[in-house]
Design a protein around this motif. Structure first.
Motif, PDB file in Angstrom:
ATOM      1  N   ASN A   7      33.938  36.782  58.219  1.00 20.19           N
ATOM      2  CA  ASN A   7      34.873  35.711  57.954  1.00 20.19           C
ATOM      3  C   ASN A   7      36.129  35.317  58.813  1.00 20.19           C
ATOM      4  O   ASN A   7      36.898  34.482  58.555  1.00 20.19           O
ATOM      5  N   HIS A   8      35.988  35.680  60.093  1.00 19.17           N
ATOM      6  CA  HIS A   8      36.803  35.620  61.212  1.00 19.17           C
ATOM      7  C   HIS A   8      38.222  35.934  60.694  1.00 19.17           C
ATOM      8  O   HIS A   8      39.178  34.895  61.102  1.00 19.17           O
ATOM      9  N   TYR A  55      45.728  36.076  49.055  1.00 21.07           N
ATOM     10  CA  TYR A  55      44.848  35.314  49.954  1.00 21.07           C
ATOM     11  C   TYR A  55      43.443  35.703  50.093  1.00 21.07           C
ATOM     12  O   TYR A  55      42.571  34.796  49.554  1.00 21.07           O
ATOM     13  N   LEU A  56      42.920  36.980  50.069  1.00 20.12           N
ATOM     14  CA  LEU A  56      41.795  37.457  50.188  1.00 20.12           C
ATOM     15  C   LEU A  56      41.028  37.198  48.795  1.00 20.12           C
ATOM     16  O   LEU A  56      39.917  36.691  48.650  1.00 20.12           O
ATOM     17  N   GLN A  57      41.869  37.690  47.975  1.00 19.26           N
ATOM     18  CA  GLN A  57      41.337  37.502  46.332  1.00 19.26           C
ATOM     19  C   GLN A  57      40.888  35.864  46.084  1.00 19.26           C
ATOM     20  O   GLN A  57      39.908  35.801  45.306  1.00 19.26           O
ATOM     21  N   ARG A  58      41.722  34.928  46.287  1.00 23.51           N
ATOM     22  CA  ARG A  58      41.381  33.631  46.196  1.00 23.51           C
ATOM     23  C   ARG A  58      40.175  33.121  46.791  1.00 23.51           C
ATOM     24  O   ARG A  58      39.498  32.462  46.472  1.00 23.51           O
ATOM     25  N   LYS A  59      40.291  33.397  48.297  1.00 19.27           N
ATOM     26  CA  LYS A  59      39.213  33.101  49.224  1.00 19.27           C
ATOM     27  C   LYS A  59      37.962  33.612  48.542  1.00 19.27           C
ATOM     28  O   LYS A  59      36.828  32.606  48.566  1.00 19.27           O
ATOM     29  N   PHE A  60      37.758  34.728  48.477  1.00 21.65           N
ATOM     30  CA  PHE A  60      36.642  35.346  48.261  1.00 21.65           C
ATOM     31  C   PHE A  60      35.984  34.993  46.967  1.00 21.65           C
ATOM     32  O   PHE A  60      34.983  34.769  46.390  1.00 21.65           O
ATOM     33  N   PHE A  61      36.919  34.785  46.041  1.00 24.94           N
ATOM     34  CA  PHE A  61      36.703  34.552  44.417  1.00 24.94           C
ATOM     35  C   PHE A  61      36.003  33.148  44.399  1.00 24.94           C
ATOM     36  O   PHE A  61      35.132  32.864  43.857  1.00 24.94           O
ATOM     37  N   SER A  62      36.767  32.118  45.257  1.00 25.95           N
ATOM     38  CA  SER A  62      36.236  30.782  45.496  1.00 25.95           C
ATOM     39  C   SER A  62      35.080  30.952  46.137  1.00 25.95           C
ATOM     40  O   SER A  62      33.870  30.131  45.499  1.00 25.95           O
ATOM     41  N   GLN A  63      34.551  31.727  47.108  1.00 28.30           N
ATOM     42  CA  GLN A  63      33.444  31.396  47.899  1.00 28.30           C
ATOM     43  C   GLN A  63      32.419  32.132  46.703  1.00 28.30           C
ATOM     44  O   GLN A  63      31.056  31.593  46.462  1.00 28.30           O
ATOM     45  N   LEU A  64      32.641  33.173  45.899  1.00 33.27           N
ATOM     46  CA  LEU A  64      31.693  33.762  44.869  1.00 33.27           C
ATOM     47  C   LEU A  64      31.340  32.773  43.757  1.00 33.27           C
ATOM     48  O   LEU A  64      30.250  32.595  43.314  1.00 33.27           O
ATOM     49  N   SER A  65      32.138  31.991  43.560  1.00 32.73           N
ATOM     50  CA  SER A  65      32.270  31.103  42.447  1.00 32.73           C
ATOM     51  C   SER A  65      31.235  29.786  42.918  1.00 32.73           C
ATOM     52  O   SER A  65      30.341  29.415  42.192  1.00 32.73           O
ATOM     53  N   GLN A  66      31.335  29.489  44.226  1.00 27.85           N
ATOM     54  CA  GLN A  66      30.514  28.332  44.931  1.00 27.85           C
ATOM     55  C   GLN A  66      29.174  28.785  44.819  1.00 27.85           C
ATOM     56  O   GLN A  66      28.035  28.299  44.612  1.00 27.85           O
ATOM     57  N   GLN A  67      28.886  30.198  45.069  1.00 29.25           N
ATOM     58  CA  GLN A  67      27.618  30.808  45.448  1.00 29.25           C
ATOM     59  C   GLN A  67      27.002  30.753  43.919  1.00 29.25           C
ATOM     60  O   GLN A  67      25.695  30.369  43.580  1.00 29.25           O
TER      61      GLN A  67
END
Length: 71
Positions: A7-8, A55-67
């Motif tokens: 995720n760069h 930041y990471l919690q929000r970022k990856f929760f958002s990605q997981l929700s989208q998936q």
């Protein structure tokens, strides 16, 4: 670490990209030590801040929700 590199967020050597350092999400500690031959070496250790954890919690929760919604 692999997920953060993909995720760069971290570079290949597990040091965060400067944008994440400037945002206060990570900090890097450098420690000097001497190898068995007496040569001076530097070890870098990446630490995540509380701001970075959020930041990471929000970022990856958002990605997981989208998936999950795309299933």
């Amino acid at each position: 670490f692999e997920l953060l590199r993909e995720n760069h967020i971290l570079m290949v050597n597990n040091i965060p990209y400067q944008v994440h350092m400037d945002a206060g999400r990570f900090r890097v500690i450098e420690k000097q030590y001497f190898d068995p031959k007496g040569k001076s070496r530097v070890h870098s250790q990446t630490l995540i801040t509380g701001k970075g954890q959020i930041y990471l919690q929000r970022k990856f929760f958002s990605q997981l929700s989208q998936q999950l919604t795309g299933l």
